[in-house]
Design a protein around this motif. Structure first.
Motif, mmCIF file in Angstrom:
data_model
loop_
_atom_site.group_PDB
_atom_site.id
_atom_site.type_symbol
_atom_site.label_atom_id
_atom_site.label_comp_id
_atom_site.label_asym_id
_atom_site.label_seq_id
_atom_site.Cartn_x
_atom_site.Cartn_y
_atom_site.Cartn_z
ATOM 1 N N GLY A 1 0.812 -1.205 0.000
ATOM 2 C CA GLY A 1 0.000 0.000 0.000
ATOM 3 C C GLY A 1 0.847 1.257 0.000
ATOM 4 N N GLU B 1 0.872 3.966 -3.102
ATOM 5 C CA GLU B 1 0.471 5.349 -2.834
ATOM 6 C C GLU B 1 1.594 6.317 -3.202
ATOM 7 O OE1 GLU B 1 -0.653 5.013 1.213
ATOM 8 O OE2 GLU B 1 -2.615 4.125 0.750
ATOM 9 N N ARG B 2 2.834 5.942 -2.921
ATOM 10 C CA ARG B 2 3.959 6.809 -3.288
ATOM 11 C C ARG B 2 4.143 6.890 -4.791
ATOM 12 N NH1 ARG B 2 8.420 4.643 1.147
ATOM 13 N NH2 ARG B 2 7.589 5.766 2.965
ATOM 14 N N ASP C 1 -3.447 7.095 -5.677
ATOM 15 C CA ASP C 1 -4.628 7.925 -5.453
ATOM 16 C C ASP C 1 -4.910 8.821 -6.652
ATOM 17 O OD1 ASP C 1 -4.858 6.770 -2.982
ATOM 18 O OD2 ASP C 1 -4.012 8.461 -1.876
ATOM 19 N N ARG D 1 -8.909 0.181 -5.534
ATOM 20 C CA ARG D 1 -7.880 0.959 -4.838
ATOM 21 C C ARG D 1 -7.737 0.495 -3.395
ATOM 22 N NH1 ARG D 1 -7.136 4.963 -1.364
ATOM 23 N NH2 ARG D 1 -9.368 5.078 -0.909
ATOM 24 N N ALA E 1 -4.407 -1.382 -1.672
ATOM 25 C CA ALA E 1 -3.591 -0.600 -0.741
ATOM 26 C C ALA E 1 -4.116 -0.544 0.681
ATOM 27 C CB ALA E 1 -3.432 0.829 -1.272
#
Length: 369
Positions: free
Chosen positions: A296, A300-301, A305, A327, A331
């Protein structure tokens, strides 16, 4: 009793108990009776659904990881873009689509899939149609040059050996025959390990189980030496831990957990990945390791998102709900989600001190300190 169970029982009756690794090897890869050689395990009709099958976002983001790694290498004019155990080819197809807008990347990439199964190669060829792709059977056969390699849920299917601390010392778990000639677990005393592993297990509580994946360690060492020599990076994503004890061997049969010995050849067998052991093996061979970190956190990095927002903006309400569910599945930290159970380990040339998706303090040696 499955056909493979009958075959194994006859083999054990003639030659004696076999290791857990030998059992896994035959269950998964027997040329005519093995799970991966005779079945379609991937997708909704199979026994499990991997991250690339959940959403295109997974492969797209890993494709961008590959592109950024290539850029950090100085954008070599020719490099090898490889995937270990590509399944149906879904992740590579998504990676290639996502990187098509990175100037020069696809022109420089020699795409190679490491796949031994002729049946799966045919499926992969259809999935990645329109791209020049090569196949090799083992990691040793990858062509020379800078390497950017990815593997998702590959190491967990590699055979493991299991060692148990008993009052009499270290014993290896074996598969033999029990009542009525059925397959059964047992222990073979007097097992020997390397000094580090023996010391770890000797300090553990009685009954502790240490799992070792010889093939996984060999692959990590091979990658470490290769990356240190020719340059590049590798990203391994799987479910597992950063060192520890426990019996993590499990079977999936008809999309449900099953007794490991119940349906050999008809069930998928996996074990949790020891990322710390892989990192040490690669580091000893010359590479630098980063992680492991949660899947996750990595996604995200890498922009999960934002990618989900863009997909939802152009979708119907029903599709927006599907994107959001995917999503969270990829994550999220909760049970049934993949964000923390699944982890990522990066292996890179020792001169690289920055890796996409990983913070500077997340080099393996820093995490272990």
């Amino acid at each position: 009793m499955t056909a493979l169970a009958d075959h194994l029982a006859r083999q054990i009756a003639l030659s004696g108990p076999i290791t857990v690794a030998d059992y896994m090897e035959q269950c998964l890869f027997h040329p005519t009776l093995g799970y991966y050689t005779t079945r379609e395990p991937f997708g909704a009709s199979g026994d499990f659904i991997t991250a690339p099958e959940i959403s295109q976002m997974f492969g797209e983001l890993l494709g961008l990881w590959a592109a950024e790694t290539w850029l950090r290498l100085g954008s070599p004019a020719l490099f090898v873009l490889a995937e270990l155990g590509p399944g149906r080819g879904t992740m590579m197809a998504d990676m290639l689509r996502a990187t098509s807008r990175v100037p020069g990347f696809l022109e420089a990439a020699r795409v190679v899939l490491v796949e031994a199964s002729p049946r799966l190669r045919q499926i992969q060829a259809q999935t990645v149609g329109g791209h020049r792709v090569e196949w090799v059977g083992t990691i040793d056969e990858l062509p020379p040059g800078p390497l950017v390699l990815l593997a998702n849920e590959f190491v967990d299917a590699l055979p493991i050996r299991q060692f148990v601390r008993t009052p009499e010392g270290i014993a290896e778990r074996m598969v033999g025959l029990g009542p009525e000639g059925k397959l059964a677990f047992g222990l073979r005393p007097g097992a020997r390990l390397d000094s580090r592993a023996e010391a770890r297990l000797a300090a553990a509580p009685l009954g502790a189980v240490l799992e070792i994946c010889p093939i996984g360690l060999s692959i990590a060492a091979h990658l470490g030496a290769r990356l240190a020599t020719t340059g590049g990076g590798a990203l391994l994503v799987d479910y597992g831990h950063a060192g520890g004890f426990g019996d993590t061997l499990q079977a999936l049969y008809r999309q449900a957990f099953d007794d490991v010995l119940a349906h050999p050849g008809h069930a998928d067998l996996t074990a949790h990945v020891d990322f710390a052991a892989l990192a040490r093996a690669a580091s000893a061979a010359g590479a630098r390791a980063f992680g492991p970190i949660g899947q996750g956190v990595l996604l995200e990095r890498l922009g999960l998102d934002d990618r989900a927002f863009r997909l939802k903006r152009a979708a119907s309400e029903a599709d927006r709900e599907m994107v959001e569910a995917a999503r969270l599945r990829l994550a999220g930290p909760d049970e049934g989600q993949m964000g923390t159970l699944f982890k990522a380990l990066a292996l890179v040339h020792p001169a690289l001190d920055m890796v996409a998706g990983f913070a500077p303090g997340e080099a393996f040696e820093d995490i272990q300190a």
